[in-house]
Write an enzyme that holds these catalytic residues in place. Structure first.
Site, mmCIF file in Angstrom:
data_model
loop_
_atom_site.group_PDB
_atom_site.id
_atom_site.type_symbol
_atom_site.label_atom_id
_atom_site.label_comp_id
_atom_site.label_asym_id
_atom_site.label_seq_id
_atom_site.Cartn_x
_atom_site.Cartn_y
_atom_site.Cartn_z
ATOM 1 N N TYR A 265 -21.831 3.395 -24.793
ATOM 2 C CA TYR A 265 -23.279 3.221 -24.910
ATOM 3 C C TYR A 265 -23.730 3.565 -26.316
ATOM 4 O O TYR A 265 -23.471 4.657 -26.821
ATOM 5 C CB TYR A 265 -24.002 4.132 -23.904
ATOM 6 C CG TYR A 265 -25.495 3.932 -23.908
ATOM 7 C CD1 TYR A 265 -26.054 2.739 -23.465
ATOM 8 C CD2 TYR A 265 -26.348 4.928 -24.375
ATOM 9 C CE1 TYR A 265 -27.429 2.539 -23.481
ATOM 10 C CE2 TYR A 265 -27.730 4.734 -24.382
ATOM 11 C CZ TYR A 265 -28.258 3.541 -23.937
ATOM 12 O OH TYR A 265 -29.621 3.339 -23.945
ATOM 13 N N ASP B 216 -20.820 6.496 -34.066
ATOM 14 C CA ASP B 216 -22.083 6.770 -33.396
ATOM 15 C C ASP B 216 -22.040 8.239 -32.977
ATOM 16 O O ASP B 216 -21.402 8.611 -32.000
ATOM 17 C CB ASP B 216 -22.235 5.848 -32.179
ATOM 18 C CG ASP B 216 -23.450 6.199 -31.335
ATOM 19 O OD1 ASP B 216 -24.090 7.234 -31.586
ATOM 20 O OD2 ASP B 216 -23.750 5.430 -30.402
ATOM 21 N N LYS C 42 -31.156 12.326 -31.485
ATOM 22 C CA LYS C 42 -31.263 13.503 -30.621
ATOM 23 C C LYS C 42 -31.519 14.821 -31.363
ATOM 24 O O LYS C 42 -32.623 15.091 -31.776
ATOM 25 C CB LYS C 42 -30.026 13.594 -29.733
ATOM 26 C CG LYS C 42 -29.907 12.366 -28.793
ATOM 27 C CD LYS C 42 -28.942 12.591 -27.680
ATOM 28 C CE LYS C 42 -28.551 11.331 -26.928
ATOM 29 N NZ LYS C 42 -29.493 10.895 -25.922
HETATM 30 N N1 PMP Z 1 -25.762 6.388 -28.888
HETATM 31 C C1 PMP Z 1 -25.350 7.274 -27.990
HETATM 32 C C2 PMP Z 1 -23.931 7.760 -28.038
HETATM 33 C C3 PMP Z 1 -26.243 7.750 -27.024
HETATM 34 O O1 PMP Z 1 -25.818 8.626 -26.103
HETATM 35 C C4 PMP Z 1 -27.572 7.303 -27.031
HETATM 36 C C5 PMP Z 1 -28.605 7.794 -26.036
HETATM 37 N N2 PMP Z 1 -28.192 8.574 -25.018
HETATM 38 C C6 PMP Z 1 -27.944 6.370 -27.992
HETATM 39 C C7 PMP Z 1 -27.025 5.944 -28.913
HETATM 40 C C8 PMP Z 1 -29.344 5.830 -28.027
HETATM 41 O O2 PMP Z 1 -30.223 6.771 -28.496
HETATM 42 P P1 PMP Z 1 -31.788 6.638 -28.159
HETATM 43 O O3 PMP Z 1 -31.937 6.874 -26.693
HETATM 44 O O4 PMP Z 1 -32.443 7.667 -29.015
HETATM 45 O O5 PMP Z 1 -32.181 5.233 -28.538
#
Ligand code: PMP
Length: 437
Positions: free
Chosen positions: A160, A246, A273
């Site tokens: 994700y 990421d 985050k």
């Molecule tokens: N990358 C990872 C690894 C995530 O866990 C998340 C959200 N949980 C995101 C990207 C997306 O971040 P956001 O919800 O701030 O768009």
């Protein structure tokens, strides 16, 4: 679908207790259906029979609309590393809110946060801010495409990266994403360096970047095998393909993120985050040579506008959170994570259909690889619901916060033990790999 009488009985009693404990949440759930499709605006956090509505939060507790105080192990999907409403972060937000929240001009705080991140994270020579992890990954992909002049991205199947079309795709269908997006996405299994190498070599003339969450955090917590990330680094470098980490979640694992923990430096990194101190945030960056694609000039820089990019409120909250994120703070997080995982593992034992996975301050209770869904998913849902009945919020991916103590961790372990007692041999694997539901 039937999971057998034992599980049905447990489901009935756990859900009945949950409903009886949360009538105001139940009523809000019903009302919310009228105004929002499925009653919410955030995929992935819903559970049956309905979610708990939270009206405030402080330190390690969530306070729901029925007056229950829930010990939190979610912290807004791992982002509140110092817990809810940390006084230093609240003060920073209050001070800045009184001085204005956004304007179409840079502010001094963005330089400070950019500098702090570049000092911490090995791959960051330069950085830009946005408002979510989704955007951070989207822009990292865009930068990689502009820099290499190639279109394709290789991502790990099931990973994700947020909800950007080009990175949301997995092997299973994704509704609403144009079919031709698939032409530019190559899927590889996580933690399989040989498969990645085959795919990178086969696509090397079209591939802009490989993107990976250094620790797999979707549907279970999977650390990389020793050498996997280094192999990705070597293969991408050998073929002129960029490597993007990421680190939206994994930044919390060490002072410089997972790249620091595992000693592998990517070309570009996406963040989110934790770095916003609890306010909406994203950031992406990497080698200055690549980030130059955003600089005005010839050829013209890439567009990366955003009304709220680097807004001073988020910058102030982020700086306050990072200031507290010292070496001892990381040690404390790792100690608490270690205590939680060891004690949970001791409670479930070796012969369970589930196992405890942990990387530093992240802990997850996952079905063993040989355990077959969907009964396992239902058992996990009921365990979490039963823990909510014990006033503990244990999500799929648990995070500890610096404001927690050993007492908080042990409270989850004790409640978990009690809940497991009621499940009995439902958690023992069957000979066919299922759970004995
Ligand atoms: N990358 C990872 C690894 C995530 O866990 C998340 C959200 N949980 C995101 C990207 C997306 O971040 P956001 O919800 O701030 O768009």
């Amino acid at each position: 679908m039937s999971f057998g009488p034992r599980l049905a009985e447990l489901r009935e009693s756990i859900e009945a207790e949950y409903r009886q404990r949360t009538p105001a949440s139940g009523a809000m759930h019903a009302r919310a259906q009228r105004h929002m499709p499925d009653g919410d605006t955030r995929t992935g956090i819903a559970f049956a029979p309905y979610q708990t509505y939270i009206e405030s939060a402080h330190a390690c507790f969530l306070y729901d609309v029925d007056g229950n105080a829930l010990l939190d192990f979610n912290y807004n999907a791992t982002s509140l590393i110092h817990g809810h409403a940390h006084p230093a972060v609240v003060t920073a937000i209050q001070r800045q809110a009184a001085r204005g929240t956004a304007w179409s001009a840079p502010n001094p705080l963005q330089i400070e946060l950019a500098r702090d991140l570049c000092e911490r994270v090995p791959s960051l020579e330069q950085v830009r801010f946005c408002n979510s992890g989704t955007e951070a990954n989207m822009q990292a992909a865009k930068a990689a495409r502009a820099f290499t002049g190639r279109d394709r991205l290789l991502k790990m199947d099931g990973a994700y990266h947020g909800t950007y079309d080009g990175l949301e795709l997995n092997a299973t269908e994704a509704r609403g994403i144009p079919r031709n997006v698939r032409d530019n996405v190559v899927l590889a299994p996580f933690d399989d360096a040989a498969a990645a190498e085959r795919l990178i070599v086969a696509n090397r003339h079209e591939l802009a970047a490989v993107i990976v969450t250094p620790v797999f955090t979707r549907g279970g917590l999977i650390p990389p095998s020793p050498g996997y990330l280094a192999a990705l680094r070597d293969i991408t470098r050998a073929h002129g393909v960029l490597l993007i980490f990421d680190e939206v979640i994994s930044f919390r694992l060490a002072a410089g993120g997972a790249q620091d923990l595992y000693g592998v430096t990517p070309d570009l990194t996406a963040l989110g985050k934790v770095i916003g101190g609890g306010l909406p945030v994203g950031a992406f960056g990497g080698r200055a040579e690549i980030m130059r694609v955003y600089a005005e000039g010839e050829p013209p820089g890439l567009t990366h506008a955003g009304t709220f990019n680097a807004n001073p409120l988020t910058m102030a909250a982020g700086l306050a959170a990072l200031e507290l994120l010292t070496v001892p703070a990381f040690q404390r997080l790792a100690d608490l994570g270690g205590r939680l995982s060891h004690r949970l593992a001791a409670v479930i034992g070796d012969d369970s259909a589930f196992q405890v996975n942990r990387v530093e301050s992240l802990v997850s209770l996952d079905p063993r690889p040989t355990t077959i869904e969907p009964a396992a998913a239902e058992v996990l849902r009921l365990i979490r619901l039963a823990l909510l009945n014990h006033r503990i919020n244990m999500p799929g991916l648990c995070a500890v916060a610096t404001v927690m103590t050993e007492v908080d961790v042990d409270r989850l372990v004790d409640a978990f033990g009690e809940v497991l007692g009621t499940f009995g041999d439902l958690l023992v694997p069957t000979t066919s790999g299922g759970v004995s539901a």
